[in-house]
Design a protein around this motif. Structure first.
Motif, PDB file in Angstrom:
ATOM      1  N   ASP A  91       0.876  -1.174   0.000  1.00  0.00           N
ATOM      2  CA  ASP A  91       0.000   0.000   0.000  1.00  0.00           C
ATOM      3  C   ASP A  91       0.916   1.228   0.000  1.00  0.00           C
ATOM      4  O   ASP A  91       1.615   1.496   0.980  1.00  0.00           O
ATOM      5  CB  ASP A  91      -0.888  -0.009   1.233  1.00  0.00           C
ATOM      6  N   MET A  92       0.894   1.984  -1.092  1.00  0.00           N
ATOM      7  CA  MET A  92       1.826   3.098  -1.266  1.00  0.00           C
ATOM      8  C   MET A  92       1.237   4.434  -0.825  1.00  0.00           C
ATOM      9  O   MET A  92       1.866   5.479  -1.023  1.00  0.00           O
ATOM     10  CB  MET A  92       2.237   3.187  -2.734  1.00  0.00           C
ATOM     11  N   THR A  93       0.066   4.435  -0.207  1.00  0.00           N
ATOM     12  CA  THR A  93      -0.608   5.692   0.107  1.00  0.00           C
ATOM     13  C   THR A  93       0.250   6.583   1.001  1.00  0.00           C
ATOM     14  O   THR A  93       0.517   7.750   0.686  1.00  0.00           O
ATOM     15  CB  THR A  93      -1.958   5.420   0.787  1.00  0.00           C
ATOM     16  N   TRP A  94       0.712   6.061   2.136  1.00  0.00           N
ATOM     17  CA  TRP A  94       1.512   6.866   3.055  1.00  0.00           C
ATOM     18  C   TRP A  94       2.862   7.219   2.450  1.00  0.00           C
ATOM     19  O   TRP A  94       3.385   8.315   2.660  1.00  0.00           O
ATOM     20  CB  TRP A  94       1.707   6.126   4.373  1.00  0.00           C
ATOM     21  N   PHE A  95       3.407   6.294   1.691  1.00  0.00           N
ATOM     22  CA  PHE A  95       4.704   6.494   1.044  1.00  0.00           C
ATOM     23  C   PHE A  95       4.630   7.666   0.078  1.00  0.00           C
ATOM     24  O   PHE A  95       5.479   8.567   0.089  1.00  0.00           O
ATOM     25  CB  PHE A  95       5.080   5.195   0.325  1.00  0.00           C
ATOM     26  N   ASN A  96       3.611   7.663  -0.787  1.00  0.00           N
ATOM     27  CA  ASN A  96       3.449   8.734  -1.766  1.00  0.00           C
ATOM     28  C   ASN A  96       3.196  10.077  -1.078  1.00  0.00           C
ATOM     29  O   ASN A  96       3.691  11.114  -1.535  1.00  0.00           O
ATOM     30  CB  ASN A  96       2.307   8.409  -2.725  1.00  0.00           C
TER      31      ASN A  96
END
Length: 295
Positions: free
Chosen positions: A31-36
């Protein structure tokens, strides 16, 4: 042979990191949400500010390159509109894809490897100019309902404005703070490449037919305009090379977020962007072959 080796030295590290992100995402499905969010709201603004506000960056030295970059973006948009009308593709979908390139995820690491740290400030300035146009004119092209004010007040735009102000005035934070900010900003470069690799896992075979027009038109039109623009504005050396590489870059990943936000054929736009970034293995070496001296 020497030119091919120089090109390989630039593109192999970049595509290696993209490949690591791709392989990792195929196995883990992160899940890349926080990363992005971290990259977009913290690391990228710090990179932009420190590159523009650094003592080695002199705004007046890069004014012709920034003008050329703005003209290249606008010229790509004009030709993309003609192409959209001729091919009966929705201009609000195609034109921003061709206008705006991936000068963040891919362009900054490529510029660092191709031209060295001394020229990174110029690449960041091009990135900042591109984002200013993207979040104003580009957003309005994508949708007549776009609220440009909200986009221009993003952390990225604020950091660019502060960076240009520091470059013009010479006022900047103490060196101790700048060093910490620069360390955090530099971390963005490999992280954005990794995120691009993750995003490429969503490219499906059925996306190829609907994405090929924008994917190919972006670097082809960019290169066709970059070379005569560099000649017309008398750009030489690193400035000419930066503009040509800028013209060869694939579509901007950010445009998918705008297309999705304003429901402007997001599936077609995503296909153009993802396929275009996959085809960067063809067009980026071509741009570097034109840009880099062969001697």
């Amino acid at each position: 042979m020497e030119l091919l080796l120089r090109i390989a030295q630039v593109i192999v590290p970049v595509f290696f990191i993209v490949a690591v992100g791709f392989v990792y995402a195929r196995r883990v499905r992160p899940d890349m949400t926080w990363f992005n969010r971290l990259v977009l709201d913290v690391l990228t603004p710090l990179l932009v500010y420190t590159a523009l506000a650094g003592k080695e960056f002199r705004l007046q030295d890069h004014a012709p390159l920034l003008l050329a970059g703005a003209l290249l973006i606008l010229g790509c948009g004009a030709l993309a509109w003609v192409l959209a009308r001729g091919t009966r593709v929705q201009p609000r979908s195609l034109v921003p894809v061709v206008m705006f390139n991936n000068c963040g995820n891919m362009g900054l690491p490529l510029a660092l490897l191709a031209f060295g740290p001394a020229q990174l400030g110029a690449a960041v300035a091009l990135f900042s100019i591109s984002n200013v146009i993207h979040f104003s004119l580009g957003a309005r092209i994508t949708s007549a309902e776009a609220r440009t004010r909200d986009l221009l007040l993003s952390p990225l735009m604020i950091s660019a404005a502060l960076g240009f102000a520091s470059a013009a005035s010479g006022v900047r934070p103490p060196d101790m703070l700048m060093t910490g900010m620069r360390l955090m900003g530099d971390a963005m470069l490999p992280l954005m490449l990794f995120a691009l690799g993750v995003r490429l896992t969503t490219l499906q075979p059925q996306d190829v037919p609907r994405g090929v027009l924008g994917a190919v038109a972006r670097p082809v039109i960019g290169l066709l305009l970059a070379v005569p623009l560099a000649w017309a504005l008398d750009l030489t050396g690193p400035a000419r090379a930066q503009l040509i590489l800028f013209g060869a870059l694939p579509p901007a990943v950010m445009q998918f977020l705008l297309a999705e936000r304003y429901a402007q054929e997001p599936e077609r736009v995503a296909a153009m962007i993802l396929l275009g970034n996959a085809l960067a293995v063809v067009f980026v070496p071509l741009g570097l072959a034109i840009a880099l001296p062969s001697g």
